[in-house]
Design a protein around this motif. Structure first.
Motif, PDB file in Angstrom:
ATOM      1  N   ALA A 172      26.913   5.409 -26.153  1.00  0.00           N
ATOM      2  CA  ALA A 172      27.280   4.656 -27.362  1.00  0.00           C
ATOM      3  C   ALA A 172      26.074   3.920 -27.931  1.00  0.00           C
ATOM      4  CB  ALA A 172      28.401   3.671 -27.026  1.00  0.00           C
ATOM      5  N   GLU A 173      25.280   3.326 -27.055  1.00  0.00           N
ATOM      6  CA  GLU A 173      24.090   2.611 -27.522  1.00  0.00           C
ATOM      7  C   GLU A 173      23.040   3.587 -28.058  1.00  0.00           C
ATOM      8  OE1 GLU A 173      21.593  -0.298 -28.659  1.00  0.00           O
ATOM      9  OE2 GLU A 173      23.698  -0.478 -28.034  1.00  0.00           O
ATOM     10  N   LEU A 174      22.943   4.761 -27.460  1.00  0.00           N
ATOM     11  CA  LEU A 174      22.005   5.774 -27.943  1.00  0.00           C
ATOM     12  C   LEU A 174      22.379   6.212 -29.362  1.00  0.00           C
ATOM     13  CD1 LEU A 174      19.703   7.796 -27.573  1.00  0.00           C
ATOM     14  CD2 LEU A 174      21.310   9.320 -26.403  1.00  0.00           C
ATOM     15  N   ALA A 175      23.664   6.459 -29.583  1.00  0.00           N
ATOM     16  CA  ALA A 175      24.113   6.844 -30.925  1.00  0.00           C
ATOM     17  C   ALA A 175      23.840   5.728 -31.925  1.00  0.00           C
ATOM     18  CB  ALA A 175      25.607   7.182 -30.891  1.00  0.00           C
ATOM     19  N   ALA A 176      24.104   4.486 -31.504  1.00  0.00           N
ATOM     20  CA  ALA A 176      23.842   3.351 -32.392  1.00  0.00           C
ATOM     21  C   ALA A 176      22.352   3.231 -32.704  1.00  0.00           C
ATOM     22  CB  ALA A 176      24.361   2.064 -31.749  1.00  0.00           C
ATOM     23  N   SER A 177      21.502   3.474 -31.716  1.00  0.00           N
ATOM     24  CA  SER A 177      20.058   3.391 -31.940  1.00  0.00           C
ATOM     25  C   SER A 177      19.580   4.483 -32.886  1.00  0.00           C
ATOM     26  CB  SER A 177      19.312   3.498 -30.598  1.00  0.00           C
ATOM     27  OG  SER A 177      19.551   2.362 -29.796  1.00  0.00           O
ATOM     28  N   LEU A 178      20.144   5.669 -32.769  1.00  0.00           N
ATOM     29  CA  LEU A 178      19.796   6.745 -33.700  1.00  0.00           C
ATOM     30  C   LEU A 178      20.198   6.370 -35.131  1.00  0.00           C
ATOM     31  CD1 LEU A 178      20.912   9.769 -31.495  1.00  0.00           C
ATOM     32  CD2 LEU A 178      18.604   9.474 -32.432  1.00  0.00           C
ATOM     33  N   ASP A 179      21.389   5.799 -35.261  1.00  0.00           N
ATOM     34  CA  ASP A 179      21.832   5.370 -36.592  1.00  0.00           C
ATOM     35  C   ASP A 179      20.951   4.241 -37.128  1.00  0.00           C
ATOM     36  OD1 ASP A 179      23.907   7.099 -37.211  1.00  0.00           O
ATOM     37  OD2 ASP A 179      25.393   5.918 -36.121  1.00  0.00           O
ATOM     38  N   ARG A 180      20.608   3.296 -36.261  1.00  0.00           N
ATOM     39  CA  ARG A 180      19.769   2.171 -36.710  1.00  0.00           C
ATOM     40  C   ARG A 180      18.414   2.666 -37.195  1.00  0.00           C
ATOM     41  NH1 ARG A 180      22.277  -0.883 -32.445  1.00  0.00           N
ATOM     42  NH2 ARG A 180      20.726  -0.110 -30.979  1.00  0.00           N
ATOM     43  N   LEU A 181      17.821   3.592 -36.438  1.00  0.00           N
ATOM     44  CA  LEU A 181      16.518   4.113 -36.846  1.00  0.00           C
ATOM     45  C   LEU A 181      16.653   4.925 -38.135  1.00  0.00           C
ATOM     46  CD1 LEU A 181      13.523   4.471 -36.321  1.00  0.00           C
ATOM     47  CD2 LEU A 181      14.067   6.413 -34.814  1.00  0.00           C
ATOM     48  N   GLY A 182      17.737   5.704 -38.242  1.00  0.00           N
ATOM     49  CA  GLY A 182      17.958   6.461 -39.465  1.00  0.00           C
ATOM     50  C   GLY A 182      18.093   5.557 -40.676  1.00  0.00           C
ATOM     51  N   ASP A 183      18.795   4.449 -40.525  1.00  0.00           N
ATOM     52  CA  ASP A 183      18.927   3.484 -41.633  1.00  0.00           C
ATOM     53  C   ASP A 183      17.587   2.821 -41.944  1.00  0.00           C
ATOM     54  OD1 ASP A 183      21.632   4.003 -41.856  1.00  0.00           O
ATOM     55  OD2 ASP A 183      22.225   2.339 -40.541  1.00  0.00           O
ATOM     56  N   ALA A 184      16.855   2.459 -40.878  1.00  0.00           N
ATOM     57  CA  ALA A 184      15.588   1.747 -41.070  1.00  0.00           C
ATOM     58  C   ALA A 184      14.573   2.592 -41.828  1.00  0.00           C
ATOM     59  CB  ALA A 184      15.019   1.333 -39.716  1.00  0.00           C
ATOM     60  N   LEU A 185      14.591   3.907 -41.589  1.00  0.00           N
ATOM     61  CA  LEU A 185      13.624   4.778 -42.266  1.00  0.00           C
ATOM     62  C   LEU A 185      13.782   4.742 -43.780  1.00  0.00           C
ATOM     63  CD1 LEU A 185      13.613   7.931 -39.939  1.00  0.00           C
ATOM     64  CD2 LEU A 185      11.793   6.243 -40.202  1.00  0.00           C
ATOM     65  N   GLN A 186      14.954   4.386 -44.272  1.00  0.00           N
ATOM     66  CA  GLN A 186      15.202   4.402 -45.715  1.00  0.00           C
ATOM     67  C   GLN A 186      15.237   3.009 -46.329  1.00  0.00           C
ATOM     68  OE1 GLN A 186      17.960   7.527 -47.205  1.00  0.00           O
ATOM     69  NE2 GLN A 186      18.679   7.647 -45.090  1.00  0.00           N
ATOM     70  N   GLN A 187      14.844   2.010 -45.546  1.00  0.00           N
ATOM     71  CA  GLN A 187      14.889   0.640 -46.037  1.00  0.00           C
ATOM     72  C   GLN A 187      13.551  -0.050 -45.794  1.00  0.00           C
ATOM     73  OE1 GLN A 187      18.119  -1.215 -43.954  1.00  0.00           O
ATOM     74  NE2 GLN A 187      19.673   0.202 -44.765  1.00  0.00           N
ATOM     75  N   GLU A 188      13.232  -0.979 -46.676  1.00  0.00           N
ATOM     76  CA  GLU A 188      12.020  -1.778 -46.481  1.00  0.00           C
ATOM     77  C   GLU A 188      12.243  -2.748 -45.328  1.00  0.00           C
ATOM     78  OE1 GLU A 188       9.381  -4.954 -49.077  1.00  0.00           O
ATOM     79  OE2 GLU A 188      10.267  -3.206 -50.101  1.00  0.00           O
ATOM     80  N   GLU A 278      18.352  11.634 -42.253  1.00  0.00           N
ATOM     81  CA  GLU A 278      19.642  12.338 -42.221  1.00  0.00           C
ATOM     82  C   GLU A 278      19.861  13.040 -40.885  1.00  0.00           C
ATOM     83  OE1 GLU A 278      21.991  16.024 -44.414  1.00  0.00           O
ATOM     84  OE2 GLU A 278      20.092  15.286 -45.255  1.00  0.00           O
ATOM     85  N   GLN A 279      18.799  13.648 -40.366  1.00  0.00           N
ATOM     86  CA  GLN A 279      18.909  14.336 -39.080  1.00  0.00           C
ATOM     87  C   GLN A 279      19.219  13.361 -37.941  1.00  0.00           C
ATOM     88  OE1 GLN A 279      18.537  17.919 -38.611  1.00  0.00           O
ATOM     89  NE2 GLN A 279      18.996  17.595 -40.783  1.00  0.00           N
ATOM     90  N   LEU A 280      18.691  12.153 -38.016  1.00  0.00           N
ATOM     91  CA  LEU A 280      18.978  11.154 -36.988  1.00  0.00           C
ATOM     92  C   LEU A 280      20.458  10.770 -37.013  1.00  0.00           C
ATOM     93  CD1 LEU A 280      15.832   8.846 -37.292  1.00  0.00           C
ATOM     94  CD2 LEU A 280      16.402  10.387 -35.403  1.00  0.00           C
ATOM     95  N   HIS A 281      21.028  10.629 -38.197  1.00  0.00           N
ATOM     96  CA  HIS A 281      22.461  10.329 -38.297  1.00  0.00           C
ATOM     97  C   HIS A 281      23.290  11.498 -37.759  1.00  0.00           C
ATOM     98  CE1 HIS A 281      22.058   6.521 -40.280  1.00  0.00           C
ATOM     99  NE2 HIS A 281      21.381   7.024 -41.297  1.00  0.00           N
ATOM    100  N   ARG A 282      22.842  12.713 -38.014  1.00  0.00           N
ATOM    101  CA  ARG A 282      23.539  13.870 -37.466  1.00  0.00           C
ATOM    102  C   ARG A 282      23.463  13.876 -35.931  1.00  0.00           C
ATOM    103  NH1 ARG A 282      24.392  18.483 -40.809  1.00  0.00           N
ATOM    104  NH2 ARG A 282      24.013  18.036 -43.013  1.00  0.00           N
ATOM    105  N   ALA A 283      22.300  13.515 -35.408  1.00  0.00           N
ATOM    106  CA  ALA A 283      22.149  13.451 -33.956  1.00  0.00           C
ATOM    107  C   ALA A 283      23.063  12.385 -33.357  1.00  0.00           C
ATOM    108  CB  ALA A 283      20.691  13.166 -33.603  1.00  0.00           C
ATOM    109  N   ALA A 284      23.170  11.234 -34.036  1.00  0.00           N
ATOM    110  CA  ALA A 284      24.072  10.176 -33.569  1.00  0.00           C
ATOM    111  C   ALA A 284      25.508  10.685 -33.537  1.00  0.00           C
ATOM    112  CB  ALA A 284      23.959   8.958 -34.486  1.00  0.00           C
ATOM    113  N   HIS A 285      25.897  11.426 -34.559  1.00  0.00           N
ATOM    114  CA  HIS A 285      27.238  12.025 -34.595  1.00  0.00           C
ATOM    115  C   HIS A 285      27.454  12.919 -33.386  1.00  0.00           C
ATOM    116  CE1 HIS A 285      29.790  15.521 -35.463  1.00  0.00           C
ATOM    117  NE2 HIS A 285      30.566  14.681 -36.134  1.00  0.00           N
TER     118      HIS A 285
END
Length: 344
Positions: A172-188, A278-285
């Motif tokens: 669960a934490e791994l999926a959350a970390s993938l999502d967090r990194l995916g979000d961070a890549l698109q934000q300042e 996008e690929q990181l969010h897919r990996a989290a899924h």
């Protein structure tokens, strides 16, 4: 270091373990005292107390260790006592011989200590006749057998569930970390948010270590356990999940570190970085999907589809001005894809 840390454990032993130790020790004292009359059955009680361990495998090992140690210690003490008497120097000599014998035979620390302790007890009681030595050996074997029987009879503990919980928490934490990194890549990002992102990712390391320890404890609890049959498949599933997700933890931490080291404000606008996000969010899924399948869950609210989303490695054609970061992220993303696809 606080003094109490040397005296207190981080958590209590199960109450069942305490009850089994008490029952085994009392039964050993009574039964050995009845079967081997004469001296108080100290050796039997100590053997039973030490033999009752959290798992049957550990109990059997302790029984062997205890029995071998007592036999060797009693033989050494009885031989020296019969030949030289019970002078102080004989006791000291017996201790030295016991420790040297254990060292020469590469015995465990527990066995070495048991040889020396048994020798001391025999000489301290000033009874070194051959019959006394035989009685003490027999008494110890009785206590060890009683300890194993009690541990076997009173619901041998199976600790597979904690391993499953630990691996599920890691996933669960791994999926959350993938999502967090995916979000961070698109934000300042600010310096503080980058620090938090990296620190949070690194916290998966102790979670992975805890999961590995829990699985090892679970495997230990199943060894020689009559209840192992219906739990072994569950532990195998948990181990397979950890084998799949453990390396991904390393990749996610590496990707987060690369983003931390090479960050600049223009990264969020890079088309290649957006594709990687996008690929990181897919990996989290897919990590969450794997956890759900392992638990035989048909539907989970945060799953968008029961079909894996990371179906193929990402190919970047257009050049990127952030090519160092993009190249690093792509290589780790490829490894994540291979791990999720079951390829080493």
């Amino acid at each position: 270091m606080r003094m109490t840390s040397a005296l207190r454990a981080s958590r209590r032993a199960p109450l069942l373990q305490v009850a089994k130790s008490a029952i085994a020790t009392a039964a050993a004292w009574i039964i050995a005292g009845w079967l081997v009359p004469g001296q108080p059955p100290v050796f039997a009680a100590i053997a039973a107390l030490l033999v009752v361990q959290p798992s049957l495998n550990q109990s059997l090992a302790k029984a062997i260790e205890r029995s071998v140690g007592v036999i060797a210690g009693v033989v050494i003490a009885s031989t020296l006592g019969i030949v030289f008497g019970d002078e102080t120097w004989v006791v000291v000599t017996a201790i030295v011989i016991a420790l040297l014998l254990a060292w020469a035979l590469k015995m465990t620390a527990g066995t070495a200590n048991q040889i020396a302790i048994s020798a001391i007890l025999v000489l301290a009681l000033a009874t070194t006749s051959p019959s006394y030595a035989f009685d003490r050996i027999l008494e110890t074997l009785i206590g060890a057998v009683i300890g194993v029987i009690v541990n076997l009879a009173l619901v041998p503990p199976v600790v597979v569930a904690p391993a499953a919980i630990a691996v599920n928490n890691l996933g669960a934490e791994l999926a959350a970390s993938l999502d967090r990194l995916g979000d961070a890549l698109q934000q300042e990002q600010t310096n503080a948010s980058l620090e938090e992102l990296l620190l949070t990712a690194r916290l998966m390391k102790p979670m992975r270590d805890a999961a590995e320890t829990a699985i090892a404890d679970g495997a230990e609890s199943l060894t020689l356990n009559p209840r192992a049959g219906r739990h072994r498949a569950d532990l195998t599933t948990v181990q397979e999940l950890l084998d799949r997700y453990g390396p991904i933890v390393t990749q996610v931490i590496g990707m987060t570190r690369a983003y931390y080291d090479h960050y600049d404000r223009a990264i969020a606008e890079d088309a290649s970085v957006k594709a990687i996000s996008e690929q990181l969010h897919r990996a989290a899924h897919d990590v969450r999907l794997g956890l759900a399948k392992a638990r035989n869950v048909d539907g989970v609210s945060d799953l968008t589809s029961p079909i894996p989303a990371l179906t193929a490695p990402l190919a970047i054609v257009a050049p990127s001005e952030h090519w160092i970061l993009v190249g690093s992220l792509l290589e780790d993303l490829r490894r994540i894809h291979d791990a999720l696809a079951g390829r080493s």
